[in-house]
Write an enzyme that holds these catalytic residues in place. Sequence first.
Site, mmCIF file in Angstrom:
data_model
loop_
_atom_site.group_PDB
_atom_site.id
_atom_site.type_symbol
_atom_site.label_atom_id
_atom_site.label_comp_id
_atom_site.label_asym_id
_atom_site.label_seq_id
_atom_site.Cartn_x
_atom_site.Cartn_y
_atom_site.Cartn_z
ATOM 1 N N ARG A 49 11.864 -6.142 5.602
ATOM 2 C CA ARG A 49 11.962 -4.805 4.998
ATOM 3 C C ARG A 49 12.638 -3.788 5.921
ATOM 4 O O ARG A 49 12.589 -3.905 7.137
ATOM 5 C CB ARG A 49 10.579 -4.308 4.550
ATOM 6 C CG ARG A 49 9.633 -3.986 5.672
ATOM 7 C CD ARG A 49 8.247 -3.632 5.137
ATOM 8 N NE ARG A 49 7.359 -3.267 6.227
ATOM 9 C CZ ARG A 49 6.087 -2.926 6.085
ATOM 10 N NH1 ARG A 49 5.537 -2.906 4.886
ATOM 11 N NH2 ARG A 49 5.366 -2.610 7.138
ATOM 12 N N ARG A 73 11.175 -0.929 11.092
ATOM 13 C CA ARG A 73 10.084 -0.537 11.979
ATOM 14 C C ARG A 73 10.032 -1.479 13.179
ATOM 15 O O ARG A 73 10.189 -2.694 13.023
ATOM 16 C CB ARG A 73 8.754 -0.587 11.223
ATOM 17 C CG ARG A 73 8.521 0.644 10.386
ATOM 18 C CD ARG A 73 7.319 0.525 9.492
ATOM 19 N NE ARG A 73 6.107 0.031 10.144
ATOM 20 C CZ ARG A 73 4.923 -0.011 9.552
ATOM 21 N NH1 ARG A 73 4.775 0.427 8.310
ATOM 22 N NH2 ARG A 73 3.867 -0.500 10.186
ATOM 23 N N ARG A 110 -0.910 -8.031 13.596
ATOM 24 C CA ARG A 110 -1.414 -7.012 12.655
ATOM 25 C C ARG A 110 -2.259 -7.669 11.563
ATOM 26 O O ARG A 110 -3.274 -7.117 11.134
ATOM 27 C CB ARG A 110 -0.239 -6.236 12.037
ATOM 28 C CG ARG A 110 0.401 -5.286 13.051
ATOM 29 C CD ARG A 110 1.803 -4.878 12.670
ATOM 30 N NE ARG A 110 1.889 -4.144 11.433
ATOM 31 C CZ ARG A 110 3.005 -4.015 10.705
ATOM 32 N NH1 ARG A 110 4.131 -4.602 11.104
ATOM 33 N NH2 ARG A 110 3.006 -3.332 9.614
ATOM 34 N N LYS A 167 0.824 -1.228 0.000
ATOM 35 C CA LYS A 167 0.000 0.000 0.000
ATOM 36 C C LYS A 167 0.851 1.268 0.000
ATOM 37 O O LYS A 167 0.592 2.181 -0.764
ATOM 38 C CB LYS A 167 -0.851 0.088 1.290
ATOM 39 C CG LYS A 167 -2.101 -0.717 1.310
ATOM 40 C CD LYS A 167 -3.016 -0.289 2.449
ATOM 41 C CE LYS A 167 -2.392 -0.284 3.833
ATOM 42 N NZ LYS A 167 -2.007 -1.595 4.351
ATOM 43 N N ARG A 185 -9.794 1.574 8.942
ATOM 44 C CA ARG A 185 -9.344 0.220 9.293
ATOM 45 C C ARG A 185 -10.379 -0.527 10.109
ATOM 46 O O ARG A 185 -10.181 -1.695 10.431
ATOM 47 C CB ARG A 185 -8.082 0.347 10.118
ATOM 48 C CG ARG A 185 -6.858 -0.344 9.526
ATOM 49 C CD ARG A 185 -5.718 -0.002 10.427
ATOM 50 N NE ARG A 185 -4.515 -0.720 10.245
ATOM 51 C CZ ARG A 185 -3.429 -0.227 9.652
ATOM 52 N NH1 ARG A 185 -3.466 0.946 9.062
ATOM 53 N NH2 ARG A 185 -2.321 -0.937 9.620
HETATM 54 P P1 AMP Z 1 0.682 0.895 9.101
HETATM 55 O O1 AMP Z 1 1.854 1.769 8.866
HETATM 56 O O2 AMP Z 1 -0.518 1.289 8.277
HETATM 57 O O3 AMP Z 1 1.010 -0.584 9.004
HETATM 58 O O4 AMP Z 1 0.238 1.153 10.629
HETATM 59 C C1 AMP Z 1 1.101 0.836 11.726
HETATM 60 C C2 AMP Z 1 0.294 0.758 12.990
HETATM 61 O O5 AMP Z 1 -0.303 2.027 13.283
HETATM 62 C C3 AMP Z 1 -0.877 -0.220 12.975
HETATM 63 O O6 AMP Z 1 -0.475 -1.552 13.244
HETATM 64 C C4 AMP Z 1 -1.760 0.356 14.077
HETATM 65 O O7 AMP Z 1 -1.251 0.059 15.364
HETATM 66 C C5 AMP Z 1 -1.604 1.852 13.866
HETATM 67 N N1 AMP Z 1 -2.611 2.381 12.902
HETATM 68 C C6 AMP Z 1 -2.370 2.874 11.655
HETATM 69 N N2 AMP Z 1 -3.511 3.264 11.068
HETATM 70 C C7 AMP Z 1 -4.509 2.982 11.939
HETATM 71 C C8 AMP Z 1 -5.924 3.125 11.906
HETATM 72 N N3 AMP Z 1 -6.556 3.626 10.822
HETATM 73 N N4 AMP Z 1 -6.628 2.744 12.997
HETATM 74 C C9 AMP Z 1 -6.015 2.251 14.102
HETATM 75 N N5 AMP Z 1 -4.698 2.066 14.194
HETATM 76 C C10 AMP Z 1 -3.929 2.434 13.129
#
Ligand code: AMP
Length: 218
Positions: A127, A161, A172, A13, A88
């Site tokens: 990554r 990360r 996740r 994404k 989400r």
């Molecule tokens: P990502 O970079 O999109 O994989 O997001 C990393 C982490 O941020 C996720 O595993 C969640 O803990 C938090 N997070 C990101 N976007 C959301 C969202 N829309 N709602 C809730 N938690 C989020």
Amino acid sequence: MNLILLGPPGCGKGTQAKRLQETHSIVQLSTGDMLRAEVGSGSDLGAQAKEIIEAGGLVSDDIIVSMISKRIDQEDCEAGFILDGFPRTMPQAEALDEMLDDKGLRIDHVLEIEVDDAAMVKRITGRYSCDDCGAGYHDEFKMPAVDGVCDECGGTAFTRRADDNEETVRERLAAYHDQTAPVAEYYRGKSNLTGVDGMAAIDEVTDKLNQIVGSDRG
Ligand code: AMP
């Protein structure tokens, strides 16, 4: 043009959102990046989010919805935006509908990147990215031409990360299936979701996404 990009962690994404941002001159709004910036800045919100992110859980809907609402009001979003990592959960999707109604905006396309879960664990745990320019690399699939030196900017410091370890990745992915898969169903029901095979090569996925959003520029 306003887009939503859906798909599990590791589906590409972020990479595809950056490409759509450049091609269509719209802004990538990644809730994950925004939260990581809060964690990095040491804000109260960052402190609250840090533990949740590192455990692979989801930050509360209220926090996320207000963060996105404020961001969409900024001037650079006027030409359009790509929501990456949001909504989400179903409450986030419903709050987004209401928010867009209030702001007189709408979503033009919901794009879902479809992938195989088992492959995602391998993709995510390998990554890392350049500290200076953010270019993404992978232990197995995309190594820099010179070991330890960024191809893009020559930087030599890289970061993984904190939530890209196997245990957190599994959490996740579970959160995605429990809470985000219903969001995809919701948009499928509204007939504005299109799925793309995310197991294809990165450039092929980009071509498909561009075909779908087509000439809707600006
Ligand atoms: P990502 O970079 O999109 O994989 O997001 C990393 C982490 O941020 C996720 O595993 C969640 O803990 C938090 N997070 C990101 N976007 C959301 C969202 N829309 N709602 C809730 N938690 C989020």
